[in-house]
Design a protein around this motif. Structure first.
Motif, PDB file in Angstrom:
ATOM      1  N   TYR A  70     -73.276  21.993  91.061  1.00 42.29           N
ATOM      2  CA  TYR A  70     -74.269  20.996  89.673  1.00 42.29           C
ATOM      3  C   TYR A  70     -73.415  20.522  88.519  1.00 42.29           C
ATOM      4  O   TYR A  70     -72.572  21.604  88.360  1.00 42.29           O
ATOM      5  CB  TYR A  70     -75.248  21.208  89.354  1.00 42.29           C
ATOM      6  N   HIS A  71     -73.201  19.706  88.062  1.00 39.34           N
ATOM      7  CA  HIS A  71     -72.633  19.054  86.504  1.00 39.34           C
ATOM      8  C   HIS A  71     -73.374  20.075  85.661  1.00 39.34           C
ATOM      9  O   HIS A  71     -74.947  20.139  85.109  1.00 39.34           O
ATOM     10  CB  HIS A  71     -72.769  17.972  86.777  1.00 39.34           C
ATOM     11  N   SER A  72     -72.397  20.824  85.381  1.00 37.07           N
ATOM     12  CA  SER A  72     -73.212  22.456  84.105  1.00 37.07           C
ATOM     13  C   SER A  72     -73.686  22.229  82.539  1.00 37.07           C
ATOM     14  O   SER A  72     -74.050  22.982  82.130  1.00 37.07           O
ATOM     15  CB  SER A  72     -72.843  23.726  84.746  1.00 37.07           C
ATOM     16  N   VAL A  74     -73.663  18.021  80.267  1.00 40.02           N
ATOM     17  CA  VAL A  74     -73.245  17.285  79.721  1.00 40.02           C
ATOM     18  C   VAL A  74     -71.321  16.264  78.776  1.00 40.02           C
ATOM     19  O   VAL A  74     -71.191  17.059  78.576  1.00 40.02           O
ATOM     20  CB  VAL A  74     -74.160  16.852  78.239  1.00 40.02           C
ATOM     21  N   ASP A  75     -71.691  15.683  78.953  1.00 41.94           N
ATOM     22  CA  ASP A  75     -70.306  14.785  78.758  1.00 41.94           C
ATOM     23  C   ASP A  75     -70.217  13.922  77.823  1.00 41.94           C
ATOM     24  O   ASP A  75     -71.180  12.934  78.346  1.00 41.94           O
ATOM     25  CB  ASP A  75     -69.827  14.306  80.138  1.00 41.94           C
ATOM     26  N   PHE A  76     -70.031  14.096  76.633  1.00 40.53           N
ATOM     27  CA  PHE A  76     -70.167  13.502  75.070  1.00 40.53           C
ATOM     28  C   PHE A  76     -68.969  11.983  75.248  1.00 40.53           C
ATOM     29  O   PHE A  76     -67.962  12.743  75.614  1.00 40.53           O
ATOM     30  CB  PHE A  76     -69.983  14.469  74.123  1.00 40.53           C
ATOM     31  N   PRO A 176     -61.133  10.097  79.160  1.00 39.77           N
ATOM     32  CA  PRO A 176     -61.440  10.790  77.745  1.00 39.77           C
ATOM     33  C   PRO A 176     -62.869  11.233  77.982  1.00 39.77           C
ATOM     34  O   PRO A 176     -64.023  10.044  78.094  1.00 39.77           O
ATOM     35  CB  PRO A 176     -60.804  10.407  76.361  1.00 39.77           C
ATOM     36  N   HIS A 177     -63.086  12.415  77.247  1.00 41.42           N
ATOM     37  CA  HIS A 177     -64.935  13.085  76.727  1.00 41.42           C
ATOM     38  C   HIS A 177     -64.871  14.319  76.289  1.00 41.42           C
ATOM     39  O   HIS A 177     -63.711  15.314  76.798  1.00 41.42           O
ATOM     40  CB  HIS A 177     -65.505  12.507  78.418  1.00 41.42           C
ATOM     41  N   LEU A 178     -65.795  14.776  76.181  1.00 43.01           N
ATOM     42  CA  LEU A 178     -65.810  16.240  75.836  1.00 43.01           C
ATOM     43  C   LEU A 178     -67.274  16.020  77.263  1.00 43.01           C
ATOM     44  O   LEU A 178     -67.890  16.505  76.916  1.00 43.01           O
ATOM     45  CB  LEU A 178     -66.573  16.755  74.089  1.00 43.01           C
ATOM     46  N   HIS A 179     -66.433  17.671  77.221  1.00 46.47           N
ATOM     47  CA  HIS A 179     -67.780  18.207  78.619  1.00 46.47           C
ATOM     48  C   HIS A 179     -68.088  19.091  77.952  1.00 46.47           C
ATOM     49  O   HIS A 179     -67.186  20.195  77.461  1.00 46.47           O
ATOM     50  CB  HIS A 179     -66.855  18.471  79.860  1.00 46.47           C
ATOM     51  N   PHE A 180     -69.220  19.353  77.489  1.00 51.12           N
ATOM     52  CA  PHE A 180     -69.925  20.833  76.294  1.00 51.12           C
ATOM     53  C   PHE A 180     -71.089  21.238  77.121  1.00 51.12           C
ATOM     54  O   PHE A 180     -71.699  20.394  78.210  1.00 51.12           O
ATOM     55  CB  PHE A 180     -70.803  19.766  75.190  1.00 51.12           C
TER      56      PHE A 180
END
Ligand SMILES: [Zn+2]
Length: 584
Positions: A70-72, A74-76, A176-180
């Protein structure tokens, strides 16, 4: 790329033990003085600042479905660029740093003892210098670009809103993104960051397809025992039915699947749903809700999605019935195994509901007509080895041995094996069951080496034919006439050999020197770079096959010519060397 991501997820479990000891002590103390914190439910919602000072828009949400996990987080979105400033969301300390050529790329973990959380920032471009100097020290000490290490609370304390890094596109990132992530500090379970941050969503989830899956030997639907898909249509806002209002005739045990996604205000992205609920004649038989993810059990997603449909059509369908081996804490309510038992000649009224995290919802209603009919018996002719999911299973011939530990299969199978003889190759091609049947744990595979002509046995390796039809390196351990590897995939295997070194080509020369590296057979493995004969940090990015070095004024004297040397190995230990001189 997905395989790499999964590998990373598994590596990231419960890593910083000494930090935890500290935390456990902290929690015991806070328990003595106040009350125990109900962390996951946020009875007192922690007051966190945003990790970036730009409007919060998601390209992926929490618990989105992916094969193997599961995607653990959020991607901002980062306005399609790298270099957004990242701030620590709360007071705390840097507890772990991992640098990898794939997976999370450059990743920072910050523990926040007061709020009981860890915040995780992945795919970063760079770190603030007070963090970067610690990373460099570690990399030079270990002589490795890839590092993954923990820090004590007093090493790198940070305050709320302090700059810590710049966003990027490192590791297995598609742009480009921030995985948070927000993790519960002690359990390290990932929590939904939207419990803290409000991201506007007034768009309902949409339903795309219903699948009706008769259980083999126990059910029948529409006259067949195969899975059948039904297209859906909306009749009003958020109200769905099967196209043209059709009903389904069935008998026996039937499992249902649904393809549905969430959508958000002002974006064109596709997201995962938060809740999926099934009611049959007003009784809830299945209720799935994503509030937290345990990294130990995230791979059980393979039993929740229709893995065969993902493998064959790239479709992610949620199944509302469970297999015998499925540890899924996000299933909150379940009657039996979630299958419908159609055993009366009457109408069964089925309602499937999906919700997003903001409470927008869509409902599909349809009728299954119970109609007594003969259920076809299971044809076992296509596989003669019965493998129960809860025991060790093995398969052995003179040329192959395959050991599958207990709990690797999600349900019992009739194991199918065929081989294609090839007297000229290094081995026959062995087809172990079907690549669209998933596995939870690693199995041990050994294949007999034929036509052994090389003195260096490291050059032989087991290759697996992946979903894209490419032969992928799996392992090259030689063992008395056999090559061994561990694998979590059924499908086609053979022994190949790699005696050709990778290729290195220079892309640019200057303050930054970069190379393209390629290896068409076993793939690029280790590498090391030297400046004036001394080991230096040469970073690697897997998705672009580039290795780069940035001149470091603290370690290299400026204003002269420098000897640059790069060594690249493939997985079978063939070595390529590139030497050049650069003025800096
Ligand atoms: Zn992500």
């Amino acid at each position: 790329m997905l395989y790499q991501e999964t590998f990373f997820v598994y590596r990231s479990i419960l890593k910083c033990n000494f930090a935890e000891t500290f935390i456990i002590m902290y929690l015991l103390l806070s328990f003595l003085f106040t009350l125990a914190f109900p962390f996951s439910s946020f009875a007192e919602k922690p007051d966190l600042v945003q990790p970036m000072l730009i409007p919060m828009e998601l390209s992926s949400n929490f618990a989105e479905l992916r094969p193997n996990h599961y995607h653990s987080g959020v991607d901002f979105k980062t306005m399609q660029a790298i270099g957004q400033t990242i701030y620590s969301v709360d007071d705390g300390y840097v507890s772990r740093i991992s640098i990898s050529r794939n997976g999370y790329g450059n990743c920072l973990y910050i523990n926040h003892p007061k709020s009981g959380l860890t915040s995780v920032y992945a795919h970063l471009d760079s770190f603030e210098s007070f963090i970067d100097s610690v990373i460099k020290r570690k990399q030079y000490a270990d002589e490795s670009f890839e590092v993954d290490f923990c820090l004590t609370p007093n090493q790198l304390p940070v305050s709320k809103g302090q700059r810590v890094a710049k966003s990027g596109n490192s590791g297995s990132s598609g742009g480009p993104h921030l995985h948070f992530e927000l993790r519960e500090l002690v359990s390290e379970h990932a929590l939904n960051p939207l419990t803290i941050y409000d991201v506007k969503d007034d768009v309902r989830p949409r339903m795309h397809k219903l699948t009706v899956n008769p259980i083999k030997g126990k059910g029948i639907s529409a006259g067949v025992s195969d899975s059948k898909s039904y297209q859906l249509e909306t009749i009003s806002n958020g109200v769905y039915r099967i196209k043209n209002g059709a009903s389904i005739k069935a008998w026996g045990f039937i499992g249902l699947g649904l393809k549905a996604n969430d959508y958000m205000t002002g974006t064109s992205n596709v997201y995962g749903v938060y809740i999926l609920k099934v009611d049959v004649d007003d009784v809830t038989t299945f209720n799935y809700q994503n509030d937290e993810i345990s990294f130990d059990s995230t791979r059980y997603i393979n039993s929740f999605i229709d893995y065969e449909k993902w493998y064959k059509n790239d479709e992610l369908i949620m199944q509302t019935y469970v297999q015998p081996n499925a540890y899924m804490s996000n299933i909150k309510q379940l009657v039996g195994d979630g299958c419908l038992d159609i055993n009366e000649e009457r109408d069964y009224n089925v309602k499937m509901t999906v919700c997003d995290y903001s409470g927008n919802k869509s409902v599909l209603s349809f009728v299954i007509k119970g109609q007594k009919q003969l259920i076809p018996i299971v044809d076992t002719a296509w596989g003669n080895n019965y493998f129960p999911w809860d025991t060790l299973n093995s398969f052995k011939t003179d040329d192959i041995s395959f050991y599958i530990p207990a709990g690797s299969l999600y349900s019992d199978i009739y194991f199918n094996y065929i081989y294609n003889k090839d007297s000229l190759a290094y081995s026959d091609t062995h087809v172990l069951h079907y690549p669209y049947v998933p596995m939870q744990k690693y199995a041990d595979l050994k294949i007999r080496l034929k036509n052994d002509i090389l003195s260096d046995k490291q050059k032989y390796y087991i290759a697996y034919k992946n979903k894209r039809g490419e032969w992928e390196f799996m392992g090259n351990t030689y063992d008395d006439g056999f090559i061994k590897c561990e694998t979590r995939f059924f499908g086609e295997y053979k022994i190949m050999c790699d005696t050709i070194a990778p290729t290195i080509s220079l892309l640019s020369k200057g303050k930054i020197i970069s190379f393209r590296v390629k290896d068409d057979t076993s793939g690029v493995g280790k590498w090391s770079g030297y400046v004036d004969g001394k080991w230096a940090v040469f970073s690697m990015d897997n998705k672009t096959n580039t290795i780069s070095y940035v001149f470091d004024k603290n370690r290299v004297e400026k204003g002269k010519s420098h000897k640059i040397e790069l060594h690249v190995f493939d997985e079978c230990n063939n070595e390529a060397v590139y030497k050049t001189n650069v003025w800096w």
